[in-house]
Design a protein around this motif. Structure first.
Motif, PDB file in Angstrom:
ATOM      1  N   PRO A 128      23.558 -43.404  43.180  1.00 30.19           N
ATOM      2  CA  PRO A 128      24.088 -42.685  42.007  1.00 30.19           C
ATOM      3  C   PRO A 128      25.603 -42.779  41.897  1.00 30.19           C
ATOM      4  O   PRO A 128      26.152 -42.679  40.797  1.00 30.19           O
ATOM      5  CB  PRO A 128      23.637 -41.244  42.249  1.00 30.19           C
ATOM      6  CG  PRO A 128      23.330 -41.156  43.702  1.00 30.19           C
ATOM      7  CD  PRO A 128      22.889 -42.513  44.130  1.00 30.19           C
ATOM      8  N   ARG A 132      28.073 -42.581  38.459  1.00 21.04           N
ATOM      9  CA  ARG A 132      28.786 -41.362  38.086  1.00 21.04           C
ATOM     10  C   ARG A 132      30.110 -41.644  37.374  1.00 21.04           C
ATOM     11  O   ARG A 132      30.337 -41.133  36.276  1.00 21.04           O
ATOM     12  CB  ARG A 132      29.003 -40.477  39.325  1.00 21.04           C
ATOM     13  CG  ARG A 132      28.261 -39.152  39.221  1.00 21.04           C
ATOM     14  CD  ARG A 132      28.685 -38.216  40.336  1.00 21.04           C
ATOM     15  NE  ARG A 132      27.836 -38.346  41.509  1.00 21.04           N
ATOM     16  CZ  ARG A 132      26.634 -37.765  41.616  1.00 21.04           C
ATOM     17  NH1 ARG A 132      26.134 -37.057  40.621  1.00 21.04           N
ATOM     18  NH2 ARG A 132      25.920 -37.896  42.708  1.00 21.04           N
ATOM     19  N   GLU A 150      19.499 -37.878  40.675  1.00 26.66           N
ATOM     20  CA  GLU A 150      20.824 -37.264  40.783  1.00 26.66           C
ATOM     21  C   GLU A 150      21.555 -37.260  39.448  1.00 26.66           C
ATOM     22  O   GLU A 150      22.557 -36.566  39.291  1.00 26.66           O
ATOM     23  CB  GLU A 150      21.679 -38.025  41.801  1.00 26.66           C
ATOM     24  CG  GLU A 150      21.133 -38.006  43.226  1.00 26.66           C
ATOM     25  CD  GLU A 150      20.179 -39.157  43.467  1.00 26.66           C
ATOM     26  OE1 GLU A 150      19.739 -39.785  42.459  1.00 26.66           O
ATOM     27  OE2 GLU A 150      19.843 -39.427  44.624  1.00 26.66           O
TER      28      GLU A 150
END
Lengths: 346, 346
Positions: A128, A132, A150
DNA sequence: TTGAAAGCGCTAACAC
DNA sequence: GTGTTAGCGCTTTCAA
């Protein structure tokens, strides 16, 4: 080499702004002028520079597409779906393959961002942290075929594998099978989890005990798949059906059965997830759960192009799967469907 | 949103030229300054704008790749090969599918040119007029898997299909077959010509008469392939072997044989060009001519990246094919290999 | 309806 | 070694 807007303007006897208006479609231009500009442009083989345009407008356009492997039938279909949709949108697509490796994926994302793509469609490799910052920077991201728990806010387009596996498991149990092996396909972009969970849950719902020894997983390589299938079928001659959670393990199951002189479906029933081309060519043709990579790609692309504001409610878009019943499954030896039904009832 | 070179320069306390030098790798920069710049850039999440760079340098970079269909195993492998090579070159790739349609191909080429790609790799759809202006404009073009005779100067990377078909034909004849059907696969990007010519030539060289009724062609769709195979096998029960010139016709041959209750290889031998995944999964596994789409793509990409001046001599690069013998071919009924050999000698 | 002019972010001379 | 500057081809106010 290529003609510039200035040359076209000169040739047409107008200002460059007018030429720009003609080509960008914005702003008022008289029909006569437009004609003159177009003629001059054709003459000079003028082609607006995408670089200059995107430098000015700050949006380069184009969609980035990242799949683990274009060589996988599902991945290829997904690419085809994205291409089809992008074409209707007038967008071009930048493709790269991550091989399911997060580090490689990160590099690719980096390069695509530098290219200034308008959005990225990806079968995420798993990390993840790669995504992000991208999301935070405001780049449109759409996950396809796999979501990252996530990052629940990132739109995702998935196939409803759980329901596919459930149908298949119910079908097998309905045929009378009790000792069903589950050959999981873990690895890049495909954690067996969802499918395995669906398998267990369905069995439990049907009051069929889950034999832990029969639930195995393989890495997504032919060797690993083969080893897993061989280990399973050799160790447990009492297995009456194999549910392969991917085409690689399905292939392995077929090969191992042949090697072991197990007739399909007389001695073992085999079924798999992913209705690849050879499923129908096998002898007997293989029962499979079909899921459309093309549809996943197409919808993912549509989502990526849609204004973030007018997107559907959060939560992944789940595309249906279909159980395609062919000749590779039959009631286990010595039992008819009827008996099987009876034994299920007791 | 994204940081610009100016901000980085300010943050690092240097001029923008220095930042440019650090990122473009050109020009002398002291280690200390470089460090400072890199730090500032990292801080600001700076990413050089590809648009601005290519506007300035007038070469956008990136490779355009056009295949008929990414869903075809060979096309997918070709794409994977290009991707692998492009990665090592640090180039990105723009992909699109022409569906073998010249009009569509022309559109795609147009868009790619506007994007300013540094070169285009294509499995040409067939119309030389699409390519002539592109080549004349100085854009690097490399043909893959298919060349256009009208444009002999365009570098091409092909597989040596003729030699593959020759090996296969010789193998079949060596087994004793005399009535061999040739199922051609014409269509987008794949005129049967080369393969069919090789088939005829080999037969003639071996003094085996070519039965015109046994040389048929299908369009590259499942329906057409099936119809061709069915028509052939039904009309001519005396055929002892089928040489399918592509995997679609190969698939059709297998299916039709099964439908007609023809055992393979006892009643008919079947072999094909293109060693796709299912060839090994068939029962019996299919003998096939393997050709590497990955290698074609990789070499095409290398060629596209190479300076036009230091390219190899004209003439296409021919990549080898390999005859993979499996269990689907056997001497025709009632003859041993030995007899067949004898009969060939007379 | 059209033109002039100001940059978009970067590279490449050219000065220092 | 490093900074200054002049555009690359285009879009986009702002006037005319």
């Amino acid at each position: 080499m290529a003609a510039t807007i200035k040359q076209v303007a000169a040739a047409a006897g107008v200002g460059i702004a007018t030429v720009s208006r003609v080509f960008s479609g914005a702003g008022p231009v008289s029909a006569a002028t437009r004609e003159r500009v177009l003629a001059a442009a054709r003459e000079l083989d003028y082609r607006p520079s995408a670089a200059a345009r995107s430098l000015k407008t700050r949006r380069a356009g184009g969609l980035g597409l990242i799949v683990p492997d274009v060589t996988e039938p599902f991945g290829a279909a997904l690419v085809a779906g994205v291409l089809d949709c992008a074409r209707s949108l007038g967008e071009h697509v930048l493709l790269d393959a991550s091989q399911g490796d997060p580090a490689r994926e990160a590099e690719i994302v980096e390069r695509m961002r530098a290219q200034g793509v308008g959005g990225i469609i990806a079968v995420p490799a798993g990390d993840p942290e790669t995504w992000r910052p991208v999301v935070r920077a405001g780049t449109t991201v759409v996950f396809a075929d796999r979501a990252l728990p996530e990052l629940p806010r990132v739109p995702a387009v998935l196939t409803d594998d759980a329901s596919g596996v459930r149908s298949l498991t119910e079908y097998l149990v309905g045929l009378g099978h009790r000792r069903i092996a589950f050959l999981g396909a873990t690895g890049p972009g495909r954690p067996a989890d969802a499918r395995e969970r669906a398998f267990r849950a369905t069995l439990e719902g049907l009051r069929v005990p889950v034999d832990e020894e029969l639930v195995v997983a393989a890495r997504p390589e032919r060797d690993s798949a083969y080893a897993a299938a061989a280990g399973l079928l050799q160790a447990r001659a009492d297995v009456t059906a194999v549910l392969a959670a991917g085409h690689l393990v399905g292939e392995a199951a077929v090969l191992v059965a042949r090697e072991l002189d197990l007739r399909v479906p007389a001695d073992v029933s085999i079924a798999m997830v992913d209705d690849v081309a050879w499923a129908e060519l096998c002898d007997p043709p293989l029962t499979a759960v079909a899921r459309s990579g093309h549809a996943v790609g197409y919808h993912a692309c549509e989502t990526a192009a849609r204004e973030p504001s007018r997107r559907a409610a959060p939560g992944p878009l789940l595309l249906p799967t279909e159980l395609v019943i062919r000749g590779s499954c039959r009631p286990p030896r010595g039992r008819s469907v009827r008996e099987a039904g009876t034994s299920r009832a007791r």
